[in-house]
Design a protein around this motif. Structure first.
Motif, PDB file in Angstrom:
ATOM      1  N   THR A 246       0.844  -1.188   0.000  1.00 52.96           N
ATOM      2  CA  THR A 246       0.000   0.000   0.000  1.00 52.96           C
ATOM      3  C   THR A 246       0.884   1.244   0.000  1.00 52.96           C
ATOM      4  OG1 THR A 246      -0.087   0.145   2.414  1.00 52.96           O
ATOM      5  CG2 THR A 246      -1.712  -1.282   1.330  1.00 52.96           C
ATOM      6  N   LYS A 266     -11.855  -6.817  -9.899  1.00 54.01           N
ATOM      7  CA  LYS A 266     -12.306  -5.447  -9.656  1.00 54.01           C
ATOM      8  C   LYS A 266     -12.372  -5.132  -8.170  1.00 54.01           C
ATOM      9  CE  LYS A 266     -16.032  -2.199 -10.742  1.00 54.01           C
ATOM     10  NZ  LYS A 266     -17.330  -2.017 -11.462  1.00 54.01           N
ATOM     11  N   VAL A 267     -12.972  -6.034  -7.387  1.00 52.29           N
ATOM     12  CA  VAL A 267     -13.121  -5.746  -5.961  1.00 52.29           C
ATOM     13  C   VAL A 267     -11.783  -5.825  -5.242  1.00 52.29           C
ATOM     14  CG1 VAL A 267     -13.694  -8.110  -5.279  1.00 52.29           C
ATOM     15  CG2 VAL A 267     -14.534  -6.192  -3.912  1.00 52.29           C
ATOM     16  N   ARG A 269      -8.932  -4.979  -6.312  1.00 49.78           N
ATOM     17  CA  ARG A 269      -8.148  -3.772  -6.563  1.00 49.78           C
ATOM     18  C   ARG A 269      -8.429  -2.690  -5.527  1.00 49.78           C
ATOM     19  NH1 ARG A 269      -8.809  -4.917 -12.260  1.00 49.78           N
ATOM     20  NH2 ARG A 269     -10.727  -3.678 -12.342  1.00 49.78           N
ATOM     21  N   ARG A 270      -9.531  -2.832  -4.801  1.00 48.49           N
ATOM     22  CA  ARG A 270      -9.898  -1.819  -3.820  1.00 48.49           C
ATOM     23  C   ARG A 270      -9.344  -2.130  -2.421  1.00 48.49           C
ATOM     24  NH1 ARG A 270     -15.878   0.506  -4.822  1.00 48.49           N
ATOM     25  NH2 ARG A 270     -14.877   2.223  -3.694  1.00 48.49           N
ATOM     26  N   GLU A 273      -7.497   0.815  -0.833  1.00 44.96           N
ATOM     27  CA  GLU A 273      -8.449   1.878  -0.490  1.00 44.96           C
ATOM     28  C   GLU A 273      -9.234   1.535   0.773  1.00 44.96           C
ATOM     29  OE1 GLU A 273     -12.625   3.723  -2.302  1.00 44.96           O
ATOM     30  OE2 GLU A 273     -11.488   2.224  -3.422  1.00 44.96           O
ATOM     31  N   ILE A 274      -9.703   0.307   0.862  1.00 46.07           N
ATOM     32  CA  ILE A 274     -10.475  -0.115   2.032  1.00 46.07           C
ATOM     33  C   ILE A 274      -9.615  -0.068   3.289  1.00 46.07           C
ATOM     34  CG2 ILE A 274     -11.713  -2.043   3.092  1.00 46.07           C
ATOM     35  CD1 ILE A 274     -12.453  -2.924   0.211  1.00 46.07           C
ATOM     36  N   TRP A 277      -9.070   3.481   4.468  1.00 45.58           N
ATOM     37  CA  TRP A 277     -10.276   4.000   5.123  1.00 45.58           C
ATOM     38  C   TRP A 277     -10.437   3.401   6.517  1.00 45.58           C
ATOM     39  CZ3 TRP A 277     -14.678   1.357   6.744  1.00 45.58           C
ATOM     40  CH2 TRP A 277     -15.765   2.155   7.126  1.00 45.58           C
ATOM     41  N   LEU A 318     -18.190  -6.239  -2.481  1.00 46.77           N
ATOM     42  CA  LEU A 318     -17.475  -5.180  -1.778  1.00 46.77           C
ATOM     43  C   LEU A 318     -17.799  -5.169  -0.292  1.00 46.77           C
ATOM     44  CD1 LEU A 318     -15.593  -2.733  -1.913  1.00 46.77           C
ATOM     45  CD2 LEU A 318     -17.592  -1.331  -2.527  1.00 46.77           C
ATOM     46  N   TRP A 356     -18.986   2.285   5.935  1.00 50.81           N
ATOM     47  CA  TRP A 356     -18.448   2.367   4.567  1.00 50.81           C
ATOM     48  C   TRP A 356     -19.524   2.894   3.616  1.00 50.81           C
ATOM     49  CZ3 TRP A 356     -13.939   1.812   1.845  1.00 50.81           C
ATOM     50  CH2 TRP A 356     -14.054   1.651   0.462  1.00 50.81           C
ATOM     51  N   HIS A 360     -19.534   6.470   1.452  1.00 49.73           N
ATOM     52  CA  HIS A 360     -19.311   6.283   0.008  1.00 49.73           C
ATOM     53  C   HIS A 360     -20.610   6.390  -0.784  1.00 49.73           C
ATOM     54  CE1 HIS A 360     -15.621   4.658   1.756  1.00 49.73           C
ATOM     55  NE2 HIS A 360     -15.050   4.946   0.603  1.00 49.73           N
TER      56      HIS A 360
END
Length: 477
Positions: A246, A266-267, A269-270, A273-274, A277, A318, A356, A360
């Motif tokens: 990170t 896709k999920v 890749r987050r 970010e998660i 947060w 997610l 979350w 968001h």
């Protein structure tokens, strides 16, 4: 763990016979030299799993050396367990379900042993003094069992198409290694797993250098931070592995079954970010690495917050990823004292999902709370009504420790606290709770006392009485 309904819109063999073992136990204090020890208890009297864990000692380290043959389903293992005696001990127990025990030694000397159910009773050559650090070595083999929980879900050793998953919540870890299998006994781990070439073995902590030869590969993993055994895992199979860091320098290790690589890309890749947060919301990440394991095992039926990297039986959505990563603070670092305290795991992780969404562009936590209270959060009215089946701090029995009241009503307790103290104070309270019990254990009484101490001018009696311990649906939100 996430296995609850989601909104529709969220898409024995023994070296000593049992009769002889019982008779021998009566003679131990008479024939032993040195201290006048007594046997440690079999189980720590957990309210739902009374035989889980063991008394008389505290484990500090597990060294597991394992070899698995997926074609035959056979596991061969050696467990070297380092522990400290908390009383003078003439004998002690380890939890081990199934598998065949070959030899047992304590401090390098052969020890007598016997088995009854999940209890492996070890009688060292010499009594152990209170405060003494000792090592017990158990060699074992066989075909590890799949354990069916009281709620019908499966854990323990779960064969997959190309290998196996070993998952442990609440009691499945005893199916693949001996130990003190209760959340209150946390330890460091070193795990070495040998598997056929072409497969990988993924576990908790940090990867260490492995070896290869004669059609086999050995993978080594080191977990320095204390870990409850139900959070230990093994994932054996074919995985695509990605190692990154990170922005803050936290190493990420992600292993994905090739069949799930596309659906989960896709999920996953987050992840950074998660985690960023959650660090802002809950405080510094409590472990030395993070990540995830995504297998192709839909019949497992649940995701699990295994320490460092949660395990998913398929591509997670997610909300589930947010939930399981939040457990790294609540459940993995701050671990419950007993299984009665399960809401401290699941209530916090569920509330993390609400927060979350709130941050968001989704529903606010208050809107989610209100929908649950009205009964229209779920499309199925019966599912909505199940939220009020029992108080989150008092599940009716072992079959219900992962039911909706523990998750959703547990989160509602936290929201009530937030509304009482205000947003800023609540943020400080949550971060402080995670810091105060980092890498330790805590129970419900610890939490309520902590909240009252942090906000001495507020009245929480009604929250504890009606929302945390009260039967049925409270009269008003």
């Amino acid at each position: 763990m996430v296995s609850r309904p989601r909104r529709i819109t969220d898409v024995p063999r023994s070296s000593v016979s049992v009769p002889f073992a019982l008779a021998a136990a009566l003679l131990l204090t008479a024939c032993g030299g040195g201290v006048e020890g007594r046997p440690g208890t079999s189980g720590v009297r957990d309210p739902y799993f009374p035989k889980a864990g063991n008394g008389g000692y505290d484990v500090t380290h597990y060294g597991l050396t394992l070899s698995y043959d997926p074609a035959r389903g056979d596991l061969t293992g050696t467990a070297e367990i380092t522990a400290r005696a908390t009383q003078d001990l003439s004998a002690f127990n380890l939890d081990l379900k199934g598998l065949d025990v070959g030899t047992v030694s304590v401090e390098g000397r052969g020890a007598r042993w016997s088995r009854t159910g999940q209890e492996l009773t070890v009688r060292p050559h010499d009594d152990l003094d209170r405060g003494e650090t000792f090592r017990v070595r158990v060699a074992y083999s066989g075909r590890p069992e799949t354990v069916t929980d009281p709620d019908g879900s499966q854990e323990g050793w779960l064969p997959t198409a190309d290998g196996a998953l070993a998952l442990g919540e609440p009691t499945g870890s005893m199916a693949w290694f001996p130990g003190s299998h209760h959340p209150s006994d946390k330890a460091a781990y070193d795990v070495a797993v040998t598997v056929p070439a072409g497969l990988r073995a993924v576990s908790n902590g940090e990867p260490r250098s492995g070896t290869a030869g004669k059609g086999r590969r050995t993978f080594r993993w080191h977990t320095a931070e204390p870990m409850a055994s139900y959070l230990a895992f093994l994932a054996i199979g074919r995985y695509d592995v990605r190692r990154t860091t990170t922005k803050s320098g936290l190493p990420l290790y992600v292993a994905v079954d090739p069949a799930q690589a596309g659906p989960s890309a896709k999920v996953l890749r987050r992840l950074p970010e998660i985690l960023a947060w959650q660090e802002d919301a809950f405080g510094p990440y409590p472990f030395s690495s993070a990540g995830a394991v995504v297998d192709d095992a839909d019949d497992v039926g649940y995701a699990l917050e295994t320490q460092n990297r949660p395990v998913f039986p398929g591509a997670p959505d997610l909300g589930t990823l947010v939930h399981e990563l939040a457990h790294q603070w609540f459940g993995d670092s701050v671990t419950p004292k007993s299984w009665r305290d399960m809401w401290l795991n699941e209530g916090f992780a569920t509330y993390a999902e609400w927060l979350w969404e709130e941050d968001h562009g989704g529903d606010t936590a208050q809107e989610t709370f209100d929908a649950l209270y009205r009964g229209d959060y779920y499309d199925d009215p019966a599912t909505g009504e199940a939220v009020w089946a029992f108080p989150p701090a008092r599940p009716t029995d072992a079959a219900h420790i992962s039911d909706s009241p523990v998750y959703e009503r547990g989160a509602m307790v936290l929201h009530k606290i937030r509304r009482t103290v205000g947003d800023a104070a609540f943020r400080d309270l949550v971060r402080g709770w995670a810091a105060a019990h980092r890498h330790g254990n805590a129970g419900t009484e610890d939490f309520t006392a902590y909240v009252e101490k942090r906000a001495p001018d507020k009245d929480f009696e009604g929250i504890w009485r009606d929302w945390l311990y009260g039967e049925g649906k409270p009269d008003r939100p």
